[in-house]
Design a protein around this motif. Structure first.
Motif, PDB file in Angstrom:
ATOM      1  N   ALA A 290      -2.013 -10.144  11.587  1.00 33.82           N
ATOM      2  CA  ALA A 290      -0.970  -9.155  11.845  1.00 33.82           C
ATOM      3  C   ALA A 290       0.254  -9.420  10.985  1.00 33.82           C
ATOM      4  O   ALA A 290       0.879  -8.495  10.458  1.00 33.82           O
ATOM      5  N   ARG A 291       0.628 -10.710  10.853  1.00 35.39           N
ATOM      6  CA  ARG A 291       1.796 -11.038  10.015  1.00 35.39           C
ATOM      7  C   ARG A 291       1.530 -10.688   8.553  1.00 35.39           C
ATOM      8  O   ARG A 291       2.408 -10.179   7.861  1.00 35.39           O
ATOM      9  N   ALA A 292       0.307 -10.979   8.095  1.00 32.78           N
ATOM     10  CA  ALA A 292      -0.028 -10.622   6.718  1.00 32.78           C
ATOM     11  C   ALA A 292      -0.054  -9.109   6.540  1.00 32.78           C
ATOM     12  O   ALA A 292       0.387  -8.575   5.520  1.00 32.78           O
ATOM     13  N   ALA A 293      -0.565  -8.423   7.571  1.00 33.68           N
ATOM     14  CA  ALA A 293      -0.665  -6.969   7.474  1.00 33.68           C
ATOM     15  C   ALA A 293       0.697  -6.295   7.551  1.00 33.68           C
ATOM     16  O   ALA A 293       0.837  -5.147   7.137  1.00 33.68           O
ATOM     17  N   ARG A 294       1.698  -6.994   8.075  1.00 34.15           N
ATOM     18  CA  ARG A 294       3.026  -6.399   8.183  1.00 34.15           C
ATOM     19  C   ARG A 294       3.531  -5.947   6.827  1.00 34.15           C
ATOM     20  O   ARG A 294       4.023  -4.830   6.666  1.00 34.15           O
ATOM     21  N   TRP A 295       3.385  -6.806   5.823  1.00 32.48           N
ATOM     22  CA  TRP A 295       3.867  -6.450   4.496  1.00 32.48           C
ATOM     23  C   TRP A 295       3.007  -5.365   3.869  1.00 32.48           C
ATOM     24  O   TRP A 295       3.500  -4.499   3.144  1.00 32.48           O
ATOM     25  N   THR A 296       1.714  -5.407   4.159  1.00 35.25           N
ATOM     26  CA  THR A 296       0.844  -4.357   3.641  1.00 35.25           C
ATOM     27  C   THR A 296       1.190  -3.016   4.257  1.00 35.25           C
ATOM     28  O   THR A 296       1.145  -1.975   3.595  1.00 35.25           O
ATOM     29  N   LEU A 297       1.527  -3.022   5.562  1.00 32.73           N
ATOM     30  CA  LEU A 297       1.941  -1.784   6.213  1.00 32.73           C
ATOM     31  C   LEU A 297       3.207  -1.233   5.565  1.00 32.73           C
ATOM     32  O   LEU A 297       3.323  -0.021   5.328  1.00 32.73           O
ATOM     33  N   LEU A 298       4.134  -2.101   5.240  1.00 32.84           N
ATOM     34  CA  LEU A 298       5.352  -1.648   4.568  1.00 32.84           C
ATOM     35  C   LEU A 298       5.042  -1.122   3.166  1.00 32.84           C
ATOM     36  O   LEU A 298       5.654  -0.151   2.711  1.00 32.84           O
ATOM     37  N   LEU A 299       4.080  -1.765   2.493  1.00 33.26           N
ATOM     38  CA  LEU A 299       3.653  -1.275   1.172  1.00 33.26           C
ATOM     39  C   LEU A 299       3.091   0.140   1.293  1.00 33.26           C
ATOM     40  O   LEU A 299       3.443   1.041   0.508  1.00 33.26           O
ATOM     41  N   VAL A 300       2.207   0.316   2.265  1.00 30.44           N
ATOM     42  CA  VAL A 300       1.614   1.642   2.476  1.00 30.44           C
ATOM     43  C   VAL A 300       2.692   2.659   2.823  1.00 30.44           C
ATOM     44  O   VAL A 300       2.669   3.812   2.356  1.00 30.44           O
ATOM     45  N   LEU A 301       3.663   2.244   3.626  1.00 26.89           N
ATOM     46  CA  LEU A 301       4.752   3.144   3.998  1.00 26.89           C
ATOM     47  C   LEU A 301       5.527   3.593   2.766  1.00 26.89           C
ATOM     48  O   LEU A 301       5.870   4.782   2.633  1.00 26.89           O
ATOM     49  N   ALA A 302       5.793   2.671   1.855  1.00 25.02           N
ATOM     50  CA  ALA A 302       6.500   3.034   0.616  1.00 25.02           C
ATOM     51  C   ALA A 302       5.696   4.056  -0.185  1.00 25.02           C
ATOM     52  O   ALA A 302       6.249   5.050  -0.687  1.00 25.02           O
ATOM     53  N   ASN A 303       4.385   3.818  -0.303  1.00 24.46           N
ATOM     54  CA  ASN A 303       3.538   4.768  -1.031  1.00 24.46           C
ATOM     55  C   ASN A 303       3.491   6.129  -0.347  1.00 24.46           C
ATOM     56  O   ASN A 303       3.515   7.179  -1.007  1.00 24.46           O
ATOM     57  N   ASP A 445      -1.034 -13.242  -0.298  1.00 23.12           N
ATOM     58  CA  ASP A 445       0.375 -12.897  -0.497  1.00 23.12           C
ATOM     59  C   ASP A 445       0.482 -11.373  -0.474  1.00 23.12           C
ATOM     60  O   ASP A 445       0.075 -10.694  -1.423  1.00 23.12           O
ATOM     61  N   THR A 446       0.999 -10.831   0.615  1.00 28.64           N
ATOM     62  CA  THR A 446       1.158  -9.384   0.724  1.00 28.64           C
ATOM     63  C   THR A 446       2.611  -8.944   0.548  1.00 28.64           C
ATOM     64  O   THR A 446       2.887  -7.745   0.470  1.00 28.64           O
ATOM     65  N   ARG A 447       3.498  -9.906   0.492  1.00 34.02           N
ATOM     66  CA  ARG A 447       4.912  -9.576   0.341  1.00 34.02           C
ATOM     67  C   ARG A 447       5.213  -9.082  -1.070  1.00 34.02           C
ATOM     68  O   ARG A 447       5.915  -8.080  -1.263  1.00 34.02           O
ATOM     69  N   THR A 448       4.679  -9.764  -2.083  1.00 32.62           N
ATOM     70  CA  THR A 448       4.943  -9.369  -3.471  1.00 32.62           C
ATOM     71  C   THR A 448       4.414  -7.968  -3.779  1.00 32.62           C
ATOM     72  O   THR A 448       5.134  -7.149  -4.370  1.00 32.62           O
ATOM     73  N   PRO A 449       3.167  -7.623  -3.398  1.00 31.13           N
ATOM     74  CA  PRO A 449       2.717  -6.244  -3.625  1.00 31.13           C
ATOM     75  C   PRO A 449       3.597  -5.204  -2.946  1.00 31.13           C
ATOM     76  O   PRO A 449       3.759  -4.095  -3.466  1.00 31.13           O
ATOM     77  N   PHE A 450       4.174  -5.555  -1.795  1.00 30.67           N
ATOM     78  CA  PHE A 450       5.085  -4.605  -1.142  1.00 30.67           C
ATOM     79  C   PHE A 450       6.279  -4.292  -2.035  1.00 30.67           C
ATOM     80  O   PHE A 450       6.645  -3.123  -2.218  1.00 30.67           O
ATOM     81  N   TRP A 451       6.911  -5.311  -2.574  1.00 33.47           N
ATOM     82  CA  TRP A 451       8.092  -5.066  -3.412  1.00 33.47           C
ATOM     83  C   TRP A 451       7.715  -4.325  -4.692  1.00 33.47           C
ATOM     84  O   TRP A 451       8.498  -3.521  -5.205  1.00 33.47           O
ATOM     85  N   MET A 452       6.509  -4.573  -5.206  1.00 35.81           N
ATOM     86  CA  MET A 452       6.049  -3.790  -6.357  1.00 35.81           C
ATOM     87  C   MET A 452       5.892  -2.318  -5.981  1.00 35.81           C
ATOM     88  O   MET A 452       6.246  -1.422  -6.752  1.00 35.81           O
ATOM     89  N   ALA A 453       5.363  -2.079  -4.783  1.00 32.96           N
ATOM     90  CA  ALA A 453       5.211  -0.698  -4.330  1.00 32.96           C
ATOM     91  C   ALA A 453       6.555  -0.018  -4.149  1.00 32.96           C
ATOM     92  O   ALA A 453       6.694   1.188  -4.413  1.00 32.96           O
ATOM     93  N   VAL A 454       7.546  -0.759  -3.686  1.00 28.05           N
ATOM     94  CA  VAL A 454       8.888  -0.186  -3.534  1.00 28.05           C
ATOM     95  C   VAL A 454       9.431   0.257  -4.891  1.00 28.05           C
ATOM     96  O   VAL A 454      10.000   1.357  -5.023  1.00 28.05           O
ATOM     97  N   TRP A 455       9.260  -0.577  -5.908  1.00 30.16           N
ATOM     98  CA  TRP A 455       9.735  -0.209  -7.239  1.00 30.16           C
ATOM     99  C   TRP A 455       9.000   1.033  -7.749  1.00 30.16           C
ATOM    100  O   TRP A 455       9.621   1.966  -8.279  1.00 30.16           O
ATOM    101  N   VAL A 456       7.675   1.037  -7.625  1.00 35.06           N
ATOM    102  CA  VAL A 456       6.893   2.178  -8.105  1.00 35.06           C
ATOM    103  C   VAL A 456       7.285   3.454  -7.359  1.00 35.06           C
ATOM    104  O   VAL A 456       7.509   4.511  -7.969  1.00 35.06           O
ATOM    105  N   ALA A 457       7.378   3.345  -6.023  1.00 34.07           N
ATOM    106  CA  ALA A 457       7.728   4.528  -5.231  1.00 34.07           C
ATOM    107  C   ALA A 457       9.131   5.011  -5.549  1.00 34.07           C
ATOM    108  O   ALA A 457       9.383   6.230  -5.634  1.00 34.07           O
ATOM    109  N   GLY A 458      10.070   4.084  -5.725  1.00 34.48           N
ATOM    110  CA  GLY A 458      11.442   4.471  -6.039  1.00 34.48           C
ATOM    111  C   GLY A 458      11.548   5.216  -7.355  1.00 34.48           C
ATOM    112  O   GLY A 458      12.220   6.265  -7.446  1.00 34.48           O
ATOM    113  N   SER A 487       6.102   5.659 -13.470  1.00 36.33           N
ATOM    114  CA  SER A 487       6.383   4.738 -12.377  1.00 36.33           C
ATOM    115  C   SER A 487       5.401   3.567 -12.385  1.00 36.33           C
ATOM    116  O   SER A 487       5.788   2.420 -12.110  1.00 36.33           O
ATOM    117  N   TYR A 488       4.150   3.816 -12.724  1.00 33.22           N
ATOM    118  CA  TYR A 488       3.185   2.714 -12.766  1.00 33.22           C
ATOM    119  C   TYR A 488       3.345   1.857 -14.017  1.00 33.22           C
ATOM    120  O   TYR A 488       2.965   0.675 -14.006  1.00 33.22           O
TER     121      TYR A 488
END
Length: 583
Positions: A290-303, A445-458, A487-488
């Motif tokens: 669940a903790r690992a999925a937290r960052w993935t959920l945020l990544l998906v939310l950004a996308n 590591d799911t935190r780093t992909p989240f921040w990458m998704a934030v940049w791409v989505a932004g 963006s990619y």
């Protein structure tokens, strides 16, 4: 009557072309059994038996993916013939986007990226071989999906309102989208069931079923759209569609996804999985997931935020020009065609490699992980780079050949072709970033992909907003496709920098830059030759679908031959790793 006959004749021609594509793909995959074995030779840490297993897995996945995508292409051609590319099609496609987005938000991102390493670790370390962990995980996923699906169906109008505005001039389209959504939202549950069962199989390195069962979904949809075209009067406007047609489209689409998911059950049982509901979740290791999925959920939310913004803007273009095919349906069709090379080549390879990459990361074998990422980037680039240039050069002809049938004519597919061109070269950074992110997932590591998704989505949202505000409706969504590409490109630069740091300051950068430089040069020159051949073919033939097919065939063959010759002259060694291209 004449109009109906013309539509049916156009659909028949499209069907025959798609069948020929399927046969060609079958032959290409048949010769690829040695690809992974040549690409990933046995090393100190990976024996010949493991390489053979990886080769068989990748072959089976590639073959299944090719057949799935080919039948999916037939389905999409029939869908375009039935609904066109205007506002009417936009209501169905927007409603069909909602369950996919909500499933991904609920649990899909975590299933696809986080849980395979967790399942592999549980099978290796738990005394029962991970059986209890799997049972608890499946129980949890089914409960979350059941509750989420019921809530989504109840809140359908509010959810659709996120993707499409309910205005006075657009009220009928909005209401039709809501009706479609109520039929289609139960797909959330079956998407999730398909994903969790498929990941359980993947953790056992049994990849074929998950790649093959989508064919069943495509068969159902092909049958549905065929019945829609053959048995009913095809409407031209939102006001003309009947309740019977809505029910056929809604129930048929959801039935296809349900069959796709349930077809995995026999394979899961054959793999030795015995499901028993278990609700003893506390203190059993699911908290780490669940903790690992937290960052993935945020990544998906950004996308999903970026997707929602772009869908709103694209639907606005459809409202302005409801019959010109300049909005969301054209955007989604172009993106689906554009993703075909990625789905067949990159995804198949990465799905087979992720469990092994996770094991290498867990055992601290950084050199092996680095080598696999580098080889995967270089080998997939030999297909992805020329594919990107193909879409750039032949986007309009491809769109006309596939979708200028039934409810759409050549003029209506022109915007779609331009969107395909705008997406074109973005396939290169999109595929490369997809591969690099799997390196982070191998380290859990799911935190780093989240921040990458934030940049791409932004970047995507910012550029898409500029296109929506500054460009006319005819070109706004084409500009958004180009924004997606840019963006990619930004995301790839950031991801490569961070992955280099994670791998100890070395990512085989010089070799990658040299290989991709040669691939881009060969593809660009071959694309120019192909464009000249297609233009010459257009000038010597009459107009129409046959002329487009002839020009596209001449251009594609010229580009393919030119690319192979230039690759040999430039000594691109990775070409020898592709099936059927031995020197």
């Amino acid at each position: 009557m004449k109009r109906t006959l013309r539509r049916q004749a156009g659909v028949t021609r499209a069907w025959r072309r798609c069948v020929r594509v399927t046969v060609s793909c079958h032959e290409a995959v048949r010769r690829s059994s040695a690809w992974i074995s040549k690409t990933y030779p046995p090393s100190r840490t990976r024996g010949a038996a493991d390489v053979a297993t990886l080769a068989r897995s990748s072959l089976l996945m590639a073959f299944g993916t090719v057949v799935s995508r080919a039948t999916g292409l037939i389905r999409q051609v029939l869908q375009g013939a039935a609904l066109g590319t205007g506002l009417l099609a936009g209501t169905y496609n927007t409603a069909n986007t909602v369950p996919t987005s909500l499933y991904t938000l609920l649990i899909g991102g975590a299933l696809n990226a986080v849980l395979v390493p967790q399942l592999v670790r549980a099978r290796a370390n738990d005394p029962d071989g991970g059986t209890a962990f799997e049972q608890r995980l499946i129980t949890l996923v089914v409960c979350v999906l059941g509750a989420g699906t019921a809530l989504a169906v109840w809140a359908a109008p509010q959810i659709v309102g996120l993707y499409m505005r309910d205005t006075a001039e657009n009220h009928e389209a909005f209401e039709l989208t809501v009706v479609f959504a109520r039929f289609l939202l139960p797909q959330i549950f079956f998407y999730g069931l398909f994903a969790i069962l498929g990941q359980v199989l993947n953790a056992r390195e049994k990849f074929g079923a998950m790649m093959w069962t989508p064919v069943l979904n495509n068969v159902v949809l092909v049958t549905m759209f065929g019945a829609y075209l053959g048995l009913m009067t095809v409407p031209d406007d939102v006001r003309d569609i009947t309740a019977e047609q809505v029910r056929l489209l809604g129930i048929g689409t959801t039935l296809g996804i349900a069959l796709q998911a349930l077809a995995l059950v026999p394979f899961v049982r054959a793999a030795g999985v015995r499901f028993r509901p278990r609700f003893d979740w506390r203190g059993t290791g699911l908290g780490k997931s669940a903790r690992a999925a937290r960052w993935t959920l945020l990544l998906v939310l950004a996308n999903q935020v970026a997707l929602t913004v772009v869908t709103n803007y694209a639907n606005a273009a459809d409202r302005t020009l409801p019959k010109d095919g300049v909005g969301y349906t054209a955007y989604s069709y172009a993106q689906t065609i554009w993703l075909l090379p990625q789905s067949i080549v990159t995804v198949s390879l990465v799905t087979a490699l992720l469990p092994r990459m996770s094991k290498a990361a867990a055992e601290g074998r950084t050199a092996d992980l680095r080598g696999e990422l580098s080889r995967a980037l270089r080998v997939t680039g030999t297909v992805i780079v020329p594919a990107g240039f193909f879409f750039l050069v032949f986007g309009p002809q491809t769109a006309q050949l596939l979708f200028a049938h039934g409810a759409s004519d050549a003029a209506a597919t022109e915007p779609l072709g331009h969107m395909l061109q705008a997406f074109g070269l973005g396939l290169i950074p999109f595929s490369a970033q997809y591969l690099l992110l799997r390196g982070f997932y191998a380290y859990e590591d799911t935190r780093t992909p989240f921040w990458m998704a934030v940049w791409v989505a932004g970047v995507n949202i910012g550029l898409a907003t500029a296109c929506h505000l500054l460009l006319p409706a005819r070109w706004a969504v084409t500009g958004m496709a180009a924004a997606y590409t840019l963006s990619y490109a930004v995301g790839l630069l950031l991801t490569a920098r961070l992955m280099r740091r994670r791998l100890g300051g070395y990512l085989d950068g010089r070799r990658l830059v040299r290989t991709y430089g040669k691939l881009i040069l060969a593809s660009a020159l071959a694309g120019a030759l192909g464009w000249a051949a297609a233009r010459a073919g257009t000038e010597v033939t009459s107009s129409g679908t046959a002329a487009t097919a002839l020009a596209l065939t001449a251009g594609a063959l010229t580009m393919a031959v030119g690319y192979l010759v230039l690759a040999r002259l430039l000594r691109i060694g990775e070409m020898r790793m592709l099936p059927g291209l031995r020197r």
